[in-house]
Design a protein around this motif. Sequence first.
Motif: not given
Length: 314
Positions: A247-248, A250-253, A256, A282, A286
């Motif tokens: 999930e972390s 996925r949130n990286v700029e 997609r 990221a 984590s």
Amino acid sequence: MNDGYAIEVQNLKKSFGELKAVQGVDFAVQAGEIFSLLGPNGAGKSTTISMLSGLLQPDDGEARVAGHSVRSDGDAARAALGIVPQDIALYPDLSARENLVFWGKMYGLRGAQLKQRVDEVLDIIGLTDRQKGRVGTFSGGMKRRVNIGVALLHKPQVVIMDEPTVGIDPQSRRHILDNVKELNRQGMTVLYTTHYMEEAAELSHHIAIMDQGKVIACGTHDELIKLVGQLDRLVLTLNTEADPIIESLRNVEGVRKADRQDGTLILLVDDSNVVLPRLFEAAARSHARITSVEIHEPNLEAVFLHLTGRALRD
């Protein structure tokens, strides 16, 4: 419906109780092409094939084979088809030749015509030298080749092959794929189902991607790849379980889509050169470490991930 199509499917539906196995499927197979239904197990491919071949009656919609409705003219539709099912439909105590003779008689072949056609089919499937061997002693790949031979005996206009390479050795798989291409060169129309994206990419003139009972994209290989645009596909290996970290990431700029597959992470990203440093940062936040990175050109795996958010897995 168009005369140039060997198979036409319109709004085909089939449910089993609460399970909506096929939900309004549409596609058309041009005469003389190899058309693949690509999707994971449970996508609805085999249910669709079963309705085309007359094993299941559609709940709604229409399908035609060689211009014949599977609902109102089922006998003529089935006569135009050769079916290669997932399960081996052979007699293990009979030889390869005896199996072909038996099924040839079921198709109404007799005498010199039957002998000639069995000889031709044995040559096509590459088992002339093993024709007297008992099928029960054959490898899984050889059994599948005899299975294909049965479907060709009556010279059908269209052959449907349902996952014909599942569970066989690489050499037999190669032989079957080459068989499919050779049959097509001789003018045969082939509808081919698979969950192996590399098979669909190698064989197909057109590909319909199925998921959860629906066709979610259809086109040539190149047309489907264009759906992904310029996205890069990354395959990452971590030094820890992927679930707490995905999930972390996925949130990286620039990321997609991301999903897990066989202990790795599959990501679609805008520009791998820009996004990779962000992914390492990221992961470190984590308390994980990326131990390997593979960068791939977009392929059908990337298309499926782009459309569904999930990797195409067995």
